[in-house]
Every structure is written in structure tokens, then in C-alpha cells.
Design an enzyme around this catalytic site. Structure first.
Site, PDB file in Angstrom:
ATOM      1  N   LYS A 151       6.010   3.874   5.101  1.00  0.00           N
ATOM      2  CA  LYS A 151       6.515   2.912   4.106  1.00  0.00           C
ATOM      3  C   LYS A 151       6.672   3.587   2.739  1.00  0.00           C
ATOM      4  O   LYS A 151       7.575   3.235   1.973  1.00  0.00           O
ATOM      5  CB  LYS A 151       5.595   1.702   4.009  1.00  0.00           C
ATOM      6  CG  LYS A 151       5.575   0.821   5.270  1.00  0.00           C
ATOM      7  CD  LYS A 151       6.837  -0.018   5.417  1.00  0.00           C
ATOM      8  CE  LYS A 151       6.677  -1.084   6.493  1.00  0.00           C
ATOM      9  NZ  LYS A 151       7.877  -1.912   6.665  1.00  0.00           N
ATOM     10  N   TYR A 159       0.811  -1.226   0.000  1.00  0.00           N
ATOM     11  CA  TYR A 159       0.000   0.000   0.000  1.00  0.00           C
ATOM     12  C   TYR A 159       0.850   1.284   0.000  1.00  0.00           C
ATOM     13  O   TYR A 159       0.350   2.354   0.317  1.00  0.00           O
ATOM     14  CB  TYR A 159      -1.039  -0.005   1.131  1.00  0.00           C
ATOM     15  CG  TYR A 159      -0.515  -0.323   2.526  1.00  0.00           C
ATOM     16  CD1 TYR A 159       0.260   0.589   3.231  1.00  0.00           C
ATOM     17  CD2 TYR A 159      -0.841  -1.526   3.153  1.00  0.00           C
ATOM     18  CE1 TYR A 159       0.713   0.313   4.516  1.00  0.00           C
ATOM     19  CE2 TYR A 159      -0.385  -1.814   4.427  1.00  0.00           C
ATOM     20  CZ  TYR A 159       0.391  -0.890   5.104  1.00  0.00           C
ATOM     21  OH  TYR A 159       0.837  -1.161   6.382  1.00  0.00           O
TER      22      TYR A 159
END
Ligand code: HXC
Length: 282
Positions: free
Chosen positions: A163, A148
Site C-alpha cells: 500500500k 498505515y
């Protein structure tokens, strides 16, 4: 799949290597000839992981550290170098994540996840990179991101932000450090059951059942499957691959395809029946 000496000559640090996917990768590296160092916050967990990893017969080193602490990371890198040997591989695997509605997150909750994931990766990567550049040695970095990073995701917004930053760091450094012979890649794992992730991200068996249905492969990933990919990217079998993010998720992230959800609505046999009925009659 690999020759037993695929990673001989490599000394690899795996952050968060005491459990879950970090431990799986550490075991995979060690079984193929690498010297493996693992670091994490829980010393007991590290010691027990080291026993498992060391079953390969190759040297293992444990270092207790919180990757959020830049000075502590620097001191750990010094210790590893003097006690165990110079590192030429780094896997940034340590992470923090939990499901929570974004509107109710405390500032400290957001900061904690970003500190572990993004700042922790920076701290380890910069300390590792500096040492390689100073010594003139080549090296490899592997960052564990998520599927994601591109889309974001509800209920894990801090992790998605952090991330995505790690992915940007991967690609930035792949270009910037290529001239030092440092490769930087990432892996985006889909669902691989681990105690750490599952207790925080799978609140209920019913949710897990529904979740499984949206994976085209119809199953979760096996730890060895991730470890094999990590071995390939950390080894000299992939010398020309840098700045690449490899997704390993049984097709889960492709479910955005407009008609893919039909597969969740009806069994394949029934769908085939519908398609036959829709076909123009001759
Ligand atoms: C809401 C929470 C929370 C939760 C903690 N907080 N857990 N808020 N829901 N479940 C808040 C706290 O209230 C506090 O804010 C702040 O976050 C810091 O919490 P601490 O417990 O003090 O932090 P710490 O001890 O450093 O623990 C860090 C952690 C923890 C991230 C919260 O879960 C952890 O150590 N996780 C490591 C392992 C992990 O997360 N593994 C999963 C990775 S899986 P206040 O304001 O109260 O001070 C992954 C891949 C995803 O990332 C892809 C899977 C498909």
C-alpha cells in the site's frame, strides 16, 4: 448530498467491485449516473453484485479477471471499451491481506499480497492511463490505500509495503499525468467492516471490542460514508484535487498523539476529575 447527475457521462471501472467497499463505491457511482464496470476473480459474486448495482437503472458491466495478470488486464480493458464504452474512471480497490507474524511468512505469501495490491494496481493503472493518453481524453484514478502506509503496521507487513507503494504510485502519477488531464488521488480508509477484511483481520470478538475503543469517533465507518468521498474525488466537483490522500477513519490514525491514550485508560468524567485535582489551587 449530490445531484442525481453528478457522475453522468462517467464510465468507471472498480476493481474488486463484487463485494465490500468496492461494491459500496460501485453502487454509489451508479446511483449518481455513472456507467459502472466491476471486475474480480469470482464470477458469481460479480453477477450478483451487478444486479444490486443495476437497481439504479444505469448500465453495469462485469469482467472476470485476476488483476495480477497484466495480459488479462489488458484484454479486459479492450473488452470493456468495445462492449461497454471507453473508460474515464478507475478505482483500484482490489486487495489482499491477512494477519500473520512476519518471521513466519512464506515468500509466496509476501509475494501474493504485493502482487495483488501493488502489481495489480500498476497493471490496471498503466493499461487505463495508456488508453486515455492515446485518445486524448481526461480521466480520474482513485487508489484505495490504508492509514498505515506512513507508519507501517505489525502483522500486516506485506500489505503495508504494497500500500505504501501504491501511495507512491498515486503521487508520482498525479504529477506525471497532470498534463494529460488525468487526476490521481487516494483514500486511506480506517476500519469499515466488510466480510473480506473482517474474516481476515478481526480474529476474535474481544480483539474487536478493544479495537473499537481506539477509534475516537467510537464507531466503525459506514460504507456510504466512504462511497460519498469516492464520488466527490471521482467527479467533476474536485477538478483541482490531484495527488491527495484523504484519510477517513473517525480519527483512528491520530491516536499516536502522546496523551490520546488517556481516553482509553479512564472514562471522560474520571479524567476531568483528575485534571481538576491537578489544577493549582488559588
Ligand atoms: C498466512 C497465508 C494466509 C494467512 C494465505 N497465505 N492466507 N499465510 N496466513 N491467513 C499464504 C498461502 O499459504 C500461500 O503461500 C500464499 O499466501 C498464497 O495463498 P493463496 O490462498 O494461494 O492465494 P490466493 O488464492 O491468491 O489468495 C490471496 C489471499 C486471499 C490474499 C491470500 O486472502 C485473498 O484472496 N484475499 C482477497 C480479499 C482480501 O484479502 N480482503 C482484505 C483486504 S482488507 P504458500 O507459501 O503456502 O504457497 C485490506 C485493508 C486493510 O487490505 C485495512 C483494514 C483496517
Amino acid at each position: 448530498m449530490f445531484k442525481n447527475d453528478t457522475l453522468t457521462g462517467k464510465t468507471i471501472l472498480v476493481t474488486g467491485g463484487g463485494s465490500g467497499l468496492g461494491l459500496a463505491m460501485a453502487k454509489g457511482f451508479s446511483s449518481l449516473g455513472a456507467k459502472v464496470a466491476i471486475c474480480g476473480r469470482n464470477e458469481d459474486r460479480l453477477k450478483s453484485a451487478a444486479e444490486t448495482i443495476g437497481a439504479s437503472g444505469n448500465p453495469v458491466y462485469t469482467a472476470s479477471v485476476d488483476v495480477r495478470d497484466y495480459e488479462a488486464v489488458s484484454a479486459m480493458m479492450d473488452r470493456i471499451e468495445s462492449d461497454f464504452g471507453a473508460l474515464n474512471g478507475l478505482v483500484n480497490n482490489a486487495a489482499g491481506n491477512f494477519l500473520f507474524p512476519s518471521e513466519d511468512l512464506s515468500p509466496n505469501a509476501f509475494k501474493t499480497v504485493v502482487d495483488i495490491v501493488l502489481h495489480g494496481t500498476f497493471n490496471c493503472t498503466q493499461q487505463f492511463g495508456k488508453r486515455l493518453i492515446d485518445s486524448g481524453n481526461s480521466g480520474t484514478i482513485l487508489n484505495i490505500v490504508t492509514t498505515y502506509t506512513q507508519t507501517g503496521s505489525a502483522f500486516v507487513m506485506p500489505s503495508a509495503c504494497a500500500k505504501a507503494g501504491v501511495l507512491a504510485m498515486t503521487n508520482s502519477l498525479a504529477a506525471e499525468w497532470a498534463e494529460y488531464n488525468i487526476r490521481v488521488n487516494s483514500i486511506a480508509p480506517g476500519p469499515f467492516p466488510t466480510e473480506g477484511a473482517w474474516t481476515r483481520l478481526m480474529p476474535d470478538p474481544k480483539i474487536e471490542e478493544a479495537y473499537l475503543k481506539k477509534i475516537p469517533a467510537g464507531r466503525y465507518g459506514e460504507h456510504d460514508e466512504l462511497a460519498n468521498l469516492a464520488v466527490f474525488l471521482m467527479s467533476d466537483l474536485s477538478p483541482y484535487i490531484t495527488g491527495e490522500c484523504v484519510t477517513i477513519d473517525g480519527g483512528e490514525s491520530l491516536m499516536a498523539g502522546q496523551f490520546n491514550s488517556l481516553m482509553q485508560i479512564a472514562p471522560r468524567k474520571q479524567l476531568k476529575g483528575f485534571f481538576q485535582m491537578m489544577k493549582p489551587k488559588k
